[in-house]
Write an enzyme that holds these catalytic residues in place. Structure first.
Site, PDB file in Angstrom:
ATOM      1  CD  GLU A 218     -13.303 -32.030  45.105  1.00  0.00           C
ATOM      2  OE1 GLU A 218     -14.514 -31.713  44.988  1.00  0.00           O
ATOM      3  OE2 GLU A 218     -12.380 -31.200  45.128  1.00  0.00           O
TER       4      GLU A 218
ATOM      5  CB  CYS B  27     -13.409 -27.352  50.039  1.00  0.00           C
ATOM      6  SG  CYS B  27     -14.541 -28.672  50.550  1.00  0.00           S
TER       7      CYS B  27
HETATM    8  N1  THU Z   1     -16.517 -27.171  44.696  1.00  0.00           N
HETATM    9  C1  THU Z   1     -16.238 -28.474  44.428  1.00  0.00           C
HETATM   10  O1  THU Z   1     -17.046 -29.178  43.815  1.00  0.00           O
HETATM   11  N2  THU Z   1     -15.044 -28.956  44.851  1.00  0.00           N
HETATM   12  C2  THU Z   1     -14.122 -28.245  45.551  1.00  0.00           C
HETATM   13  O2  THU Z   1     -13.122 -28.792  45.979  1.00  0.00           O
HETATM   14  C3  THU Z   1     -14.325 -26.820  45.786  1.00  0.00           C
HETATM   15  C4  THU Z   1     -15.651 -26.282  45.423  1.00  0.00           C
HETATM   16  C5  THU Z   1     -17.799 -26.631  44.246  1.00  0.00           C
HETATM   17  C6  THU Z   1     -18.765 -26.307  45.346  1.00  0.00           C
HETATM   18  C7  THU Z   1     -19.629 -25.256  44.684  1.00  0.00           C
HETATM   19  O3  THU Z   1     -20.646 -25.898  43.958  1.00  0.00           O
HETATM   20  C8  THU Z   1     -18.689 -24.567  43.713  1.00  0.00           C
HETATM   21  O4  THU Z   1     -17.583 -25.428  43.551  1.00  0.00           O
HETATM   22  C9  THU Z   1     -18.213 -23.219  44.164  1.00  0.00           C
HETATM   23  O5  THU Z   1     -17.705 -23.256  45.438  1.00  0.00           O
END
Ligand code: THU
Length: 134
Positions: A61, A92
């Site tokens: 995001e 997140c």
């Molecule tokens: N991740 C995202 O790209 N977006 C989110 O909203 C949550 C987590 C990614 C970060 C990391 O590379 C992987 O997912 C595991 O946490």
């Protein structure tokens, strides 16, 4: 008119799936793609970019938001986020605050989905009530 009306969700989902192929996730193996729709109709994609320190990882995001801003685009209508697993993952906390930065009224639409067809839709205000505002 219902929220999200007039948005080509299928196009946005297709863009998120496409950019997810570029996810750099050698550590978690959790691949995420995001596609932002701007007010002027452009679609800007982002994928997660991990780092060996973990903390320097950039979520999909935020990659999309940073890419859009660098391209001169700051007015966003919606974002589609594709994750893996049986249920869609939601952005997140840091990403929620970053999305709130570009949605003064919290009305930015967030569609979370998985390739197997599960999906859920929220607004930024729903995901992050009482966002920090300077
Ligand atoms: N991740 C995202 O790209 N977006 C989110 O909203 C949550 C987590 C990614 C970060 C990391 O590379 C992987 O997912 C595991 O946490």
């Amino acid at each position: 008119m219902s929220a999200g009306a007039g948005i080509d969700w299928d196009a946005l989902k297709a863009a998120a799936l496409e950019v997810r192929k570029r996810a750099y996730a050698p550590h978690s193996k959790y691949h995420v793609g995001a596609a932002l729709l701007t007010a002027s109709g452009e679609i800007v994609g982002g994928c997660n970019v991990e780092n060996a320190t973990y903390g320097a990882t950039c979520c999909a995001e935020r990659t999309a938001v940073v890419s859009a801003v660098a391209a001169g685009l700051t007015d966003f209508r919606a974002i589609a986020v594709v994750t893996q697993g049986p249920e869609p993952g939601t952005p997140c906390g840091i990403c929620r605050q970053v999305l709130a930065e570009f949605s003064a009224d919290g009305s930015l639409e967030v569609l979370c989905f998985t390739p197997n067809g599960a999906e859920a839709r929220y607004t930024v205000a729903e995901l992050l009530p009482h966002a920090f505002r300077l």
